[in-house]
Design an enzyme around this catalytic site. Structure first.
Site, short mmCIF file in Angstrom:
data_model
loop_
_atom_site.label_atom_id
_atom_site.label_comp_id
_atom_site.label_asym_id
_atom_site.label_seq_id
_atom_site.Cartn_x
_atom_site.Cartn_y
_atom_site.Cartn_z
N GLY A 73 -7.37 -130.96 133.98
CA GLY A 73 -7.91 -129.69 133.75
C GLY A 73 -6.93 -128.64 133.42
N CYS A 131 -9.91 -131.93 124.51
CA CYS A 131 -9.53 -132.03 125.92
C CYS A 131 -10.98 -132.29 126.68
CB CYS A 131 -8.85 -131.09 126.78
SG CYS A 131 -8.64 -131.50 128.55
N ILE A 192 -5.96 -141.23 119.23
CA ILE A 192 -6.84 -140.35 119.91
C ILE A 192 -6.58 -139.89 121.35
CG2 ILE A 192 -8.97 -141.76 118.77
CD1 ILE A 192 -8.92 -143.37 121.42
C1 FMN Z 1 -2.35 -137.49 133.18
C2 FMN Z 1 -2.82 -137.11 131.67
C3 FMN Z 1 -2.64 -135.91 131.28
C4 FMN Z 1 -3.11 -135.58 130.07
N1 FMN Z 1 -2.84 -134.24 129.58
C5 FMN Z 1 -3.08 -134.18 128.20
C6 FMN Z 1 -2.73 -132.83 127.73
O1 FMN Z 1 -2.40 -131.74 128.36
N2 FMN Z 1 -3.15 -132.43 126.49
C7 FMN Z 1 -3.51 -133.51 125.48
O2 FMN Z 1 -3.65 -133.34 124.41
N3 FMN Z 1 -3.62 -134.86 125.95
C8 FMN Z 1 -3.54 -135.10 127.11
N4 FMN Z 1 -3.62 -136.28 127.79
C9 FMN Z 1 -3.90 -137.45 126.67
C10 FMN Z 1 -2.93 -138.24 126.22
O3 FMN Z 1 -1.90 -137.37 125.37
C11 FMN Z 1 -3.17 -139.41 125.49
O4 FMN Z 1 -3.49 -138.86 124.13
C12 FMN Z 1 -4.17 -140.38 126.04
O5 FMN Z 1 -3.81 -140.56 127.30
C13 FMN Z 1 -4.11 -141.62 125.26
O6 FMN Z 1 -3.01 -142.28 125.23
P1 FMN Z 1 -2.36 -143.47 126.50
O7 FMN Z 1 -3.65 -144.54 126.51
O8 FMN Z 1 -1.02 -143.90 125.90
O9 FMN Z 1 -2.31 -142.63 127.90
C14 FMN Z 1 -3.38 -136.57 129.06
C15 FMN Z 1 -3.36 -138.06 129.46
C16 FMN Z 1 -3.27 -138.31 130.75
C17 FMN Z 1 -3.16 -139.81 131.33
#
Ligand code: FMN
Ligand code: FES
Lengths: 317, 276
Positions: A73, A131, A192
């Site tokens: 959030g 988000c 993504i």
């Molecule tokens: C705990 C958590 C917090 C995240 N917070 C943000 C955020 O603040 N802003 C954002 O653009 N993406 C956020 N993401 C998305 C990640 O930057 C990333 O795009 C997404 O998790 C896919 O990559 P992954 O599978 O390697 O985690 C968040 C992801 C996770 C798991």
């Protein structure tokens, strides 16, 4: 044979094509004791908003098969506090940091973007229009071409620094949104963000997340992300930062071959904080085995009929 | 490098011993001399899974002595199921020690009540041993579902604790909640330390308030990173707490609350500073 792993995102030069994903990696200092941080080309910081936000109620995380749901959030101290208390600390970090901006109205993005981009500690700006974890609005920007256009154009007007626009997979046609972002002045696209999801506790008979719905990340979403990168790469000329479930060099190479110029690692850091190091070593080995001098040579190679931006510029490094 | 450098790192270890203390309660001893040397009572580690497809599991460090640390865990879900399948000699990696542990620097006398519920027992052996070594009297209040699940209670008695037990089904000790046993004790401790499920922690905090005993709670929450990087594991804390992270007041809320990360600012907090 030494292999060249440098890539460029707009005017931003990165020594390696591996970044850490927004919201997943703090400032990088949280993890630095566990790996060689030279394997992290840049840390994409957690998204910051105009006003401070306490974020969602807990539980904010649920572990799911080959991944996890999160609904943080956008907890953050707001741009004023961030500039006064946090940003100055980035100057001492040996790695580059990319600021991330989130908002609830078009002028939120422009306002936060302008103030953050003005700081020399920030190498580039990512705007998070995707988000899934904030009541209404958050993700609507990335789902509506008209809003995407307005947000990107107004953010673009505030800075000359590389501007990355982070897209949502929760749309019918991601390539269409990508084209709009490019036309509005984006220098690169992050592809993504998380995929919307939900889990239910059958004993308590209610949703597991405090926010009810969340964003799915980790290996579970990798094929979705690879396809999104593939489709976006065919639609735009600007570089793509691929992400979604990358945990090995093989995974990272899939994204590069689909057309990404760099990748972000998020959730996989929680399975093993040395993942960035292992990915860099694995990419290096893959290229060396095939007598390839530069990682730039393989960008988009699996994307039939697509010429990546490096090839288009005739830049073989 | 941060001030933690040298103390927290990735440990590539191997399993020295594996004991099934009860059905689905496993104790894994691992060879990790540096972790054993630097672990403070109440700290935890993120234990990586053999397959690497899922996030590491946060486990309290149960024992830390010589070349060995151990983890005790209940098998519930895929990740702990995978950990439970490790054998002697298998490789196991973890990162840690993490978190701040119990706040014991100023505790050199008096008598301390340690309250543990279920697998919460895994985080309280080290504090019990540390306090006893300083000459502090330690009473352990240990509750579990059944006698079978009251694992390793003798270990605490051998260490010099006065052990009080309760079970939900009455099969051993007091029949009922461990916090009720603590509440009915004639003796008033000078400090309460507690680790276990959230309802038990809340009840223990109420006992602390009623009896005017300072109370430290080691909180439980689902972790992802375990190091303060994801903000997934928060608990509302008063802004005046020494443990509060840097964060502005939220005016619209009119409150003095800030969300602290259990893994980084905790996992142990003063009960009276929580706003949960
Ligand atoms: C705990 C958590 C917090 C995240 N917070 C943000 C955020 O603040 N802003 C954002 O653009 N993406 C956020 N993401 C998305 C990640 O930057 C990333 O795009 C997404 O998790 C896919 O990559 P992954 O599978 O390697 O985690 C968040 C992801 C996770 C798991
Ligand atoms: S688990 Fe990531 S901040 Fe605590």
């Amino acid at each position: 044979m030494s292999v060249d792993l440098r890539v460029r995102i707009g005017t931003l030069e990165l020594p390696v094509p591996t970044l850490t994903a927004s919201g997943c990696y703090g400032y990088g200092t949280e993890f630095e004791d566990f790996l060689d941080m030279r394997s992290v080309g840049a840390v994409v910081l957690k998204s910051v908003t105009r006003k401070p936000r306490l974020g969602n109620a807990t539980p904010r995380l649920v572990h799911t098969p080959s991944g996890m749901l999160n609904a943080i959030g956008l907890q953050n101290p707001g741009i004023d506090w961030y500039l006064d208390h946090d940003v100055a600390k980035f100057a001492a970090l040996p790695w580059k940091v990319i600021g991330s901006v989130a908002g609830f109205a078009v002028d939120d993005y422009a306002y936060v973007c302008e103030r953050l981009a003005a700081r020399p500690e920030i190498a580039a700006i990512e705007i998070n229009i995707s988000c899934p974890n904030v009541a209404h609005e958050g993700e609507t920007f990335a789902c509506d071409p008209h809003l995407t256009e307005k947000v990107v154009r107004s953010a673009r007007a505030t800075t000359d620094k590389p501007l990355i626009v982070k897209l949502s997979p929760n749309v019918t046609d991601i390539a269409a949104i990508a084209r709009v972002a490019e036309a509005a002045g984006a220098d690169a696209l992050a592809v993504i963000n998380t995929v919307r999801g939900m889990a239910i506790d059958i004993d308590a008979r209610k949703p597991r997340l405090g926010n009810i719905t969340g964003g799915l990340s980790g290996p579970a979403i990798r094929p979705i992300a690879v396809l999104a990168v593939y489709e976006v790469a065919r639609a735009v000329k600007i570089p793509i930062i691929g992400q979604g479930g990358i945990e090995t060099a093989t995974d990272a190479l899939e994204f590069l071959l689909a057309g990404a110029s760099a990748v972000c690692i998020g959730t996989a850091n929680y399975a093993d904080p040395r993942v960035p190091e292992k990915i860099v070593a694995g990419i290096r080995e893959y290229l060396a085995r095939r007598n390839l001098r530069s990682v730039r040579q393989i960008i988009g190679e699996a994307n039939v009929g697509f010429a990546n931006s490096y090839q288009k510029e005739g830049d073989e490094g | 490098m941060t001030a933690h450098a040298m103390q927290r790192r990735v440990h590539d270890a191997h399993v020295l011993d594996r004991t099934e203390l009860a059905p689905d309660v496993v104790l894994l001893g691992v060879h990790a001399p540096e972790a054993a040397r630097f672990t403070k009572p109440g700290q935890f580690a993120m234990v990586m899974l053999p397959g690497g497809e899922n996030a590491a599991v946060a486990l309290g460090i149960y024992e830390a002595h010589g070349d060995r640390v151990s983890f005790m865990f209940f098998v519930c879900g895929k990740r702990t199921h995978d950990l439970a399948r490790l054998h002697i000699g298998d490789r196991i990696s973890f990162y840690g020690p993490l978190g701040n542990g119990f706040l014991l620097d100023d505790v050199h006398s008096g008598d301390v009540a340690i309250v543990a519920g279920g697998v919460g027992i895994a985080s309280v052996l080290l504090p019990a041993q540390a306090l006893i070594a300083r000459g502090v009297t330690v009473r352990l209040y240990y509750g579990a579902r059944s006698a079978e699940r009251l694992v390793d209670a003798q270990r605490f008695a051998d260490a010099g604790c006065e052990v009080h037990t309760s079970t939900d089904d009455g099969s051993h000790g007091y029949h009922g909640y461990i916090s009720d046993l603590l509440a009915s004790a004639s003796h008033t401790p000078t400090l309460i330390l507690a680790c276990g499920p959230t309802p038990m922690l809340r009840a223990t905090a109420r006992v602390g308030t009623e009896r005017h005993v300072p109370t430290q709670l080691s909180l439980e929450e689902t972790f992802a990173c375990g190091v303060g990087g994801c903000w997934g594991c928060v608990v509302p804390l008063t802004r005046t707490s020494a443990q509060a992270p840097s964060f502005p007041p939220i005016e619209c809320d009119g409150s003095d609350v800030v969300n602290a990360r259990i893994c980084a600012e905790g996992p142990v907090f003063w009960a009276h500073e929580l706003r949960w």
